[in-house]
Every structure is written in C-alpha cells, then in structure tokens.
Design a protein around this motif. Structure first.
Motif, PDB file in Angstrom:
ATOM      1  N   UNK A 186       0.834  -1.209   0.000  1.00 43.91           N
ATOM      2  CA  UNK A 186       0.000   0.000   0.000  1.00 43.91           C
ATOM      3  C   UNK A 186       0.862   1.250   0.000  1.00 43.91           C
ATOM      4  N   UNK A 187       0.345   2.313  -0.572  1.00 45.22           N
ATOM      5  CA  UNK A 187       1.050   3.578  -0.591  1.00 45.22           C
ATOM      6  C   UNK A 187       0.291   4.578   0.278  1.00 45.22           C
ATOM      7  N   UNK A 188       0.961   5.047   1.307  1.00 46.27           N
ATOM      8  CA  UNK A 188       0.318   5.942   2.271  1.00 46.27           C
ATOM      9  C   UNK A 188      -0.156   7.227   1.604  1.00 46.27           C
ATOM     10  N   UNK A 189      -1.364   7.634   1.965  1.00 49.07           N
ATOM     11  CA  UNK A 189      -1.891   8.898   1.495  1.00 49.07           C
ATOM     12  C   UNK A 189      -2.542   8.862   0.133  1.00 49.07           C
ATOM     13  N   UNK A 190      -2.551   7.722  -0.500  1.00 44.18           N
ATOM     14  CA  UNK A 190      -3.184   7.607  -1.817  1.00 44.18           C
ATOM     15  C   UNK A 190      -4.105   6.407  -1.834  1.00 44.18           C
ATOM     16  N   UNK A 191      -5.074   6.454  -2.727  1.00 48.00           N
ATOM     17  CA  UNK A 191      -5.982   5.332  -2.917  1.00 48.00           C
ATOM     18  C   UNK A 191      -5.829   4.799  -4.341  1.00 48.00           C
ATOM     19  N   UNK A 192      -5.566   3.528  -4.498  1.00 43.83           N
ATOM     20  CA  UNK A 192      -5.553   2.964  -5.851  1.00 43.83           C
ATOM     21  C   UNK A 192      -6.965   2.964  -6.433  1.00 43.83           C
ATOM     22  N   UNK A 193      -7.059   2.769  -7.736  1.00 40.49           N
ATOM     23  CA  UNK A 193      -8.349   2.748  -8.418  1.00 40.49           C
ATOM     24  C   UNK A 193      -9.218   1.582  -7.940  1.00 40.49           C
ATOM     25  N   UNK A 194      -8.573   0.517  -7.465  1.00 41.41           N
ATOM     26  CA  UNK A 194      -9.316  -0.689  -7.082  1.00 41.41           C
ATOM     27  C   UNK A 194      -8.468  -1.508  -6.115  1.00 41.41           C
ATOM     28  N   UNK A 195      -9.108  -2.437  -5.424  1.00 42.12           N
ATOM     29  CA  UNK A 195      -8.364  -3.388  -4.607  1.00 42.12           C
ATOM     30  C   UNK A 195      -7.629  -4.342  -5.548  1.00 42.12           C
ATOM     31  N   UNK A 196      -6.708  -5.133  -5.030  1.00 43.93           N
ATOM     32  CA  UNK A 196      -6.019  -6.109  -5.884  1.00 43.93           C
ATOM     33  C   UNK A 196      -7.045  -7.092  -6.428  1.00 43.93           C
ATOM     34  N   UNK A 197      -7.107  -7.194  -7.737  1.00 43.79           N
ATOM     35  CA  UNK A 197      -8.125  -8.011  -8.383  1.00 43.79           C
ATOM     36  C   UNK A 197      -7.496  -9.043  -9.312  1.00 43.79           C
ATOM     37  N   UNK A 198      -8.251 -10.109  -9.476  1.00 44.64           N
ATOM     38  CA  UNK A 198      -7.891 -11.209 -10.377  1.00 44.64           C
ATOM     39  C   UNK A 198      -9.140 -11.477 -11.206  1.00 44.64           C
ATOM     40  N   UNK A 199      -9.012 -11.531 -12.531  1.00 46.55           N
ATOM     41  CA  UNK A 199     -10.182 -11.768 -13.384  1.00 46.55           C
ATOM     42  C   UNK A 199      -9.807 -12.668 -14.539  1.00 46.55           C
ATOM     43  N   UNK A 200     -10.753 -13.529 -14.925  1.00 44.95           N
ATOM     44  CA  UNK A 200     -10.571 -14.291 -16.151  1.00 44.95           C
ATOM     45  C   UNK A 200     -10.536 -13.319 -17.322  1.00 44.95           C
ATOM     46  N   UNK A 201      -9.646 -13.606 -18.262  1.00 44.10           N
ATOM     47  CA  UNK A 201      -9.579 -12.801 -19.481  1.00 44.10           C
ATOM     48  C   UNK A 201      -9.345 -13.755 -20.654  1.00 44.10           C
ATOM     49  N   UNK A 202     -10.446 -14.165 -21.274  1.00 51.49           N
ATOM     50  CA  UNK A 202     -10.369 -15.132 -22.365  1.00 51.49           C
ATOM     51  C   UNK A 202     -10.664 -16.545 -21.916  1.00 51.49           C
ATOM     52  N   UNK A 203     -10.335 -16.907 -20.694  1.00 51.48           N
ATOM     53  CA  UNK A 203     -10.619 -18.246 -20.185  1.00 51.48           C
ATOM     54  C   UNK A 203     -12.121 -18.469 -20.136  1.00 51.48           C
ATOM     55  N   UNK A 204     -12.591 -19.528 -20.768  1.00 48.33           N
ATOM     56  CA  UNK A 204     -14.027 -19.828 -20.888  1.00 48.33           C
ATOM     57  C   UNK A 204     -14.795 -18.691 -21.563  1.00 48.33           C
ATOM     58  N   UNK A 205     -14.088 -17.849 -22.310  1.00 47.94           N
ATOM     59  CA  UNK A 205     -14.721 -16.742 -23.026  1.00 47.94           C
ATOM     60  C   UNK A 205     -15.071 -15.551 -22.148  1.00 47.94           C
ATOM     61  N   UNK A 206     -14.728 -15.592 -20.871  1.00 47.63           N
ATOM     62  CA  UNK A 206     -15.133 -14.535 -19.934  1.00 47.63           C
ATOM     63  C   UNK A 206     -14.287 -13.285 -20.132  1.00 47.63           C
ATOM     64  N   UNK A 207     -14.967 -12.140 -20.203  1.00 50.08           N
ATOM     65  CA  UNK A 207     -14.344 -10.823 -20.417  1.00 50.08           C
ATOM     66  C   UNK A 207     -13.572 -10.744 -21.729  1.00 50.08           C
ATOM     67  N   UNK A 208     -13.810 -11.686 -22.642  1.00 53.29           N
ATOM     68  CA  UNK A 208     -13.006 -11.771 -23.855  1.00 53.29           C
ATOM     69  C   UNK A 208     -13.164 -10.558 -24.756  1.00 53.29           C
ATOM     70  N   UNK A 209     -14.313  -9.862 -24.692  1.00 54.83           N
ATOM     71  CA  UNK A 209     -14.536  -8.720 -25.576  1.00 54.83           C
ATOM     72  C   UNK A 209     -14.132  -7.389 -24.951  1.00 54.83           C
ATOM     73  N   UNK A 210     -13.588  -7.424 -23.743  1.00 53.71           N
ATOM     74  CA  UNK A 210     -13.144  -6.190 -23.085  1.00 53.71           C
ATOM     75  C   UNK A 210     -11.756  -5.826 -23.616  1.00 53.71           C
ATOM     76  N   UNK A 211     -11.525  -4.572 -24.006  1.00 49.66           N
ATOM     77  CA  UNK A 211     -10.202  -4.202 -24.524  1.00 49.66           C
ATOM     78  C   UNK A 211      -9.093  -4.449 -23.509  1.00 49.66           C
ATOM     79  N   UNK A 212      -7.938  -4.850 -24.018  1.00 52.40           N
ATOM     80  CA  UNK A 212      -6.798  -5.134 -23.143  1.00 52.40           C
ATOM     81  C   UNK A 212      -6.391  -3.904 -22.348  1.00 52.40           C
ATOM     82  N   UNK A 213      -6.537  -2.729 -22.928  1.00 51.68           N
ATOM     83  CA  UNK A 213      -6.160  -1.507 -22.224  1.00 51.68           C
ATOM     84  C   UNK A 213      -7.041  -1.278 -21.007  1.00 51.68           C
TER      85      UNK A 213
END
Length: 640
Positions: free
Chosen positions: A232-259
């Motif tokens: 963690x970085x003191x005094x700042x908030x990240x955009x999100x908590x640490x996340x893990x998501x399927x990307x392409x596996x079983x087709x999940x989130x496959x159409x979301x841009x890589x960026x």
C-alpha cells in the motif's frame, strides 16, 4: 545371349557376372547401391537341376546354358573358394528365357547376418527429461563387412529391450533391411535406472553386442520468483483493490479491450493453450498474467481403465497417452477414475511422483509460454490440498468420489514430495487451488504454500458458492473461510477470494463485505470470474478501496460485535475518490436477523451495488440511509 542361328527351342547362353568391391571400400558411400560383400571368394548359381560354382577375384563370371521358358535362378556368395565356407549373401529371381533374344536376368542379394552390434546415439538420458534416441544396429557378414544397400537381409533382425516399466519404447521390433530406422523413446520416468537393447536373428546362432541406456538422476531446477504483491502507498488510494479476473478463459471478459483490463485488473487468467488475451494484457501494460493448468487430474478419459487404457484428453494427458507410469492405479492395476458428465466423461489422477508426469507438465507449460511468452505464472487447479480429508480415511480428499484409493502414493510424505515436484516442474510461479480440509488454511501447515515458487492460495467458492448458497455459520463455513484467509496472509502469500455463486447485488455485497473483514492491502486478492447481468465479470465493488483499519484480526472471532461481524476503516475511496470512513458489517447467521450495533463513527450512508459490470457503467453507489438490522445471510457496507 543366344547362339547365332538358334531356334526357339534351342538352349540359350547367359553370362553371369558380379563385380566384387574393393576390400578397402567398407563405407556405404564407397559401396555400390546393391550389396556385394568385399569378402566374396566364390559363388554358386542354381536353376532347375543345374548348379554351377565359380571362383571370384575382382569379379565372378560364369556362362550358363538355360532352356527357353520360365526359370528360377538362386545364387549364393561365399567367403571361401569353390562354394565353401560361410554364406555371405543369397539372392533369387525368376525370369523367362527367350531363345534368339538377348536375355538380361537381374539378381539382388540380401546379406546374411553373422554378427550384430547395437549402439545408441546417446548412451545416457536424464530422469525428468523425455528423449528420442536413434538406435543403430550394425549387421556384419561372415567376412567382417557391414551389410548395406536397399535389399532386405536374408534373415530379419529382432530387436528387444529389457525395460518392463514402460519408461522406454522401441519404434519397431524387427529390422528387415539396412535402411530401416530405429529409435528408442524415453518418457522421462525415473522408474528405471538402465535399459539394455539387444538384437538377434531368430533361429540362428549369431554373435551379438548389446547397448545400454543409463538414466541419470534429474538435475535440480532453480526455483522461480513468486508473483509480486502490491504494497500500500500511504496517502493515496488505488483505483481498485487487488483483483484477479478471467480474461479469455471460458470466453469470460473476452470482448473487453486489453487496455481497460490493464487499468482495472491486477492479475488476469487465460486459457491453458495459447493465452492470447493474457499476452495482449501484458502488451497493454498489465501487471500480472497467468494461464490455467491442472497438474493433478486428467479429464476427458474414456473407458477402459486397464492397459491399453482409453486415451485421456487435455493439456497434460495428450502428451502421455500410453504411459501407465504417469497415472495412479488401484490394487488391480486399473487406473482410478470418477465419472463427471457425458462431455468430460471420467477423471483420472496423475501420479504426481512420476517423472514422466512431471515432464509432461513441464512440456505443456513450455508450449503455453511459446505461444504467450509474457506470461508471469500459472494457476495449478486441484492442487495444494492434503491427500486425506479431515477425519476421513487415507486418500479421501484426493480421491473423493473416485472408485478406489491409488497405490502409487502410500502416505502423506509421498504425496507432499510428489506434489511439490509436480508443481516445481512448471518452472514459473503458481497459484494453487486447494487448502487444508479442516481449517481451509494452508495444507500441512504450509508445506505447499511456503514453496518458493508458490505465490498464492485460491479460495474457490469464497463466501458465495457456485451452488448459489452463502457461507454462513452453518457447518462453521463462514469462520473457516475467514480464518483460512487470515492464515494464508500470515505466511506472506496472497490469499485469493474467488466467489463462484450468482452475481445478484445481495450475494455480491455479502461476499465482498465478508472479504473486507480480513482484507490486507498487500496480500488480499478478490477474484471476479462469474459473468454479471451484462455478460462481463468485472465487479464494481472492487473499486471500493478501504484503508486505515481500526482493527485487524488474527482470528475472526476478534471482530464479533453482538450478532454481527464488524470491521471499520478510517478512510475509504471509490475509484480513487475518497468517501470518508466506512465499515463492513456481516450477519452470517443462516436463520436469525441481527441488529447493527453502535459503531465508533456515525454512519449515515451505505453502498448499493449495480447489477452490471463497471465496464458497462456499473457502480458501487453511496446512498443515504443505513439499516438498523441485517436479515440472515446479508451484509452492508456503511459510509459516513
């Protein structure tokens, strides 16, 4: 050739001539294409009732008188004059002799083996590393010359191995001609220390020299570096908590841009074949990309289960279809198995202690990395659990619902050693999916989690299970999940909470608030892999980031307040925008409502979740009002 003025019934004269190669020309490059031994001293030619012998110097020349019509000619070459000594080669042909015409009769000779010498292109192999080794069988005639050429041997050569373990196989068992290629395939197994290859001529006494392949112990591999955590970085908030998501596996989130994925997800997981989405994620600046593997179970396995068993499909099984040493068997010798469904058919269990299975896993991982070289690591599904469930008979965890207990892994020590070696074969950091069946924390006190190449433990079904039920106080599941997460963080490895149940806002709120009770900014990871109402699996609640906890538990019982569990944070943010103090409140009772107690901060708002993903505009909304009580199996996130 026919005599001048001959008639159709007159005998025909034929000249039999063989050129003898120089005795100094012993290599195939110096020989004629047709085999004639340089040791030839005489020859015999027989046809009908006639037999003629001729001695040879640089050539063998004989004039034959044959009657017109079909004739069978048999010739033999000897290593001594006058048709004596040892036969070096034999040949036979049938031809039609025509009077008054020029007759050409060709005879091809097949060498007669007198001595055999077997050699290997490599006399050693390393356990754990499969290899295909060319085998050369030098076939020598009685005069000491190697038999070459395209014609078949006068007698076929039988080649055998003394390996009964199945670790090696010969590409053929018979050599019919000098051009027959022969290889020895080694699957990497350490079940054999040496393999002897020998050759013989069935029915004949022939001197033979065998060859030996020595199997050397596998060299130790360097341990890969674990996947990075996020301090963690003191005094700042990240955009999100640490996340893990399927990307392409079983087709999940496959159409979301890589960026977009790179900006809002820390770890993506792709399929275990080409991992093209993971590669795109990394090229877009994404932090960590892994691919799915299962080093424990083989799927798509049809009957039968005894050798030759039905060939399993899948990443690893495709590489070892006929290697029985790579699978676990029951006391009868059949592979242990359990039925899944008509598509996957049966599952079988890999013998994780077998070098052949470990090598196949390494090969499979190398294939994925060849297609997606930027991958940081892999998930190891169905791995990291004890072999025996809590209070069960030996093997009741690994072999749950299988037809029998396997004999290859006789105790916990063998399971720990084999599983650790199997995981190490990946050569990359791993997230293991599995834990202790009693505590839900690290198995064997961390025997797998503490391996230097294991980065995290996944909690599949975390608080919100695929059976669409929540982990509550029933069967103590809620407390076990919380304490399991705490235990993994205590090992300074990432604890990955993976809810697999329905994605209704109420169920998602329950799982996320429960996860916040043990949230650690460096080691806690929230996995979002079940699609929402808009088809994506990117949960807006992960944009709510807490900080400055007022209490951090070493066991979940420390966060109990009345009938609910509470953890307060002095500062919180949504998508990096501060919203002030917040609190996670959870009622894990399966049957009783519970009052929300007075807390250290006066909260006047709460979070309401949208049903769609944040990719399509879904949000964690701050709305006015707070509940006075929580119904059974519900939760709330309160905001000042």
């Amino acid at each position: 050739t026919p005599p001048a003025g001959g008639t159709s019934s007159a005998p025909a004269s034929l000249v039999f001539s063989i050129a003898i190669p120089s005795a100094s020309g012993t290599s195939s490059a110096q020989r004629r294409a047709r085999y004639i031994s340089a040791g030839t001293k005489s020859a015999t030619i027989a046809f009908g009732a006639n037999r003629q012998t001729v001695n040879c110097t640089t050539t063998c020349v004989a004039t034959l008188i044959a009657s017109p019509g079909q004739q069978t000619f048999t010739a033999a070459l000897y290593d001594q004059p006058n048709g004596s000594g040892n036969v070096l080669a034999i040949g036979a042909t049938t031809a039609t002799i025509v009077a008054g015409a020029q007759n050409v009769v060709s005879v091809a000779f097949g060498g007669v083996p007198a001595k055999l010498a077997v050699s290997l292109a490599s006399a050693s192999a390393s356990a754990g590393s499969a290899a295909v080794i060319p085998v050369v069988v030098q076939v020598i005639d009685a005069a000491g010359y190697t038999i070459v050429g395209p014609e078949p041997y006068a007698n076929a050569i039988a080649v055998v191995s003394d390996d009964s373990s199945g670790a090696t196989t010969l590409s053929r068992s018979t050599l019919s001609a000098p051009g027959d290629a022969l290889t020895l395939s080694y699957n990497g197994s350490a079940t054999v220390a040496a393999v002897h290859i020998s050759a013989s001529v069935p029915g004949a006494s022939v001197a033979a020299q065998s060859a030996t392949l020595t199997i050397a112990p596998a060299a130790a591999k360097p341990s890969p570096t674990p996947l990075p955590t996020q301090p963690p970085q003191a005094g700042t908030f990240p955009d999100h908590v640490r996340t893990h998501a399927y990307y392409g596996l079983n087709g999940i989130n496959a159409d979301v841009p890589a960026s977009y994925m790179a900006a809002h997800v820390d770890i993506v997981e792709d399929d275990g074949y080409t991992a093209a989405h993971a590669d795109a994620f990394k090229r877009a600046g994404g932090k960590t990309a892994i691919a799915y593997t299962d080093p424990t179970y083989a799927a798509h396995c049809p009957p039968p289960f005894t050798a030759p068993a039905g060939k399993c499909g899948g990443q690893i099984a495709n590489l070892i279809p006929n290697d029985e040493s790579a699978y676990v068997h029951d006391a009868t010798g059949a592979r242990v198995h359990r039925y899944n469904d008509p598509y996957f058919q049966y599952q079988e269990v890999f013998n994780v202690g077998a070098p052949s299975a470990q090598h196949a896993y390494a090969q499979m991982v190398a294939s994925i990395l060849a297609a997606s070289p930027l991958l940081d690591g892999f998930e190891a599904d169905d791995s990291g659990s004890p072999i025996t469930s809590s209070g069960g008979v030996f093997g009741s965890s690994l072999y749950y619902n299988f037809n029998a207990i396997g004999v290859e892994i006789p105790d916990d020590a063998a399971w720990i050693a084999g599983e650790s070696a199997m995981l190490a074969a990946a050569g990359k950091p791993l997230m293991i999916n599995g834990g202790d069946s009693a505590t839900w924390g690290p198995a064997y006190g961390g025997a797998f989690l503490d391996l230097p190449y294991v980065s995290s433990q996944q909690f599949e079904g975390c608080f919100n299970n695929a059976g669409n039920y929540l982990y509550t106080d029933a069967e103590n599941k809620f407390a076990k999940e919380e304490d399991g997460l705490i235990a993994v963080v205590a090992h300074h490895k990432s604890a990955v909470c993976f809810p697999t149940g329905d994605t209704s806002p109420a169920h998602r709120m329950y799982a996320y608030a429960a996860w916040l009770l043990t949230y650690d900014p460096m080691y806690s990871v929230y996995e979002t892999d079940v699609p929402m109402s808009d088809g994506e699996a990117l949960y807006p609640e992960t944009l709510l980031v807490p900080a400055q906890p007022r209490a951090t538990a070493t066991e979940i019982g420390q966060l109990r307040q009345g009938g609910v569990w509470v953890r307060e944070f002095a500062g919180c943010a949504i998508a990096s925008v501060p919203i002030g103090p917040c609190a996670a409140v959870v009622n894990s009772s399966p049957s009783a409502s519970a009052a929300v107690p007075a807390l250290s901060t006066a909260y006047g708002h709460q979070i309401v979740l949208d049903p769609q993903s944040h990719y399509h505009g879904g949000k964690a909304n701050v709305v006015a009002g707070v509940p006075a009580s929580l119904a059974p199996g519900t939760a709330a996130i309160l905001v000042r």
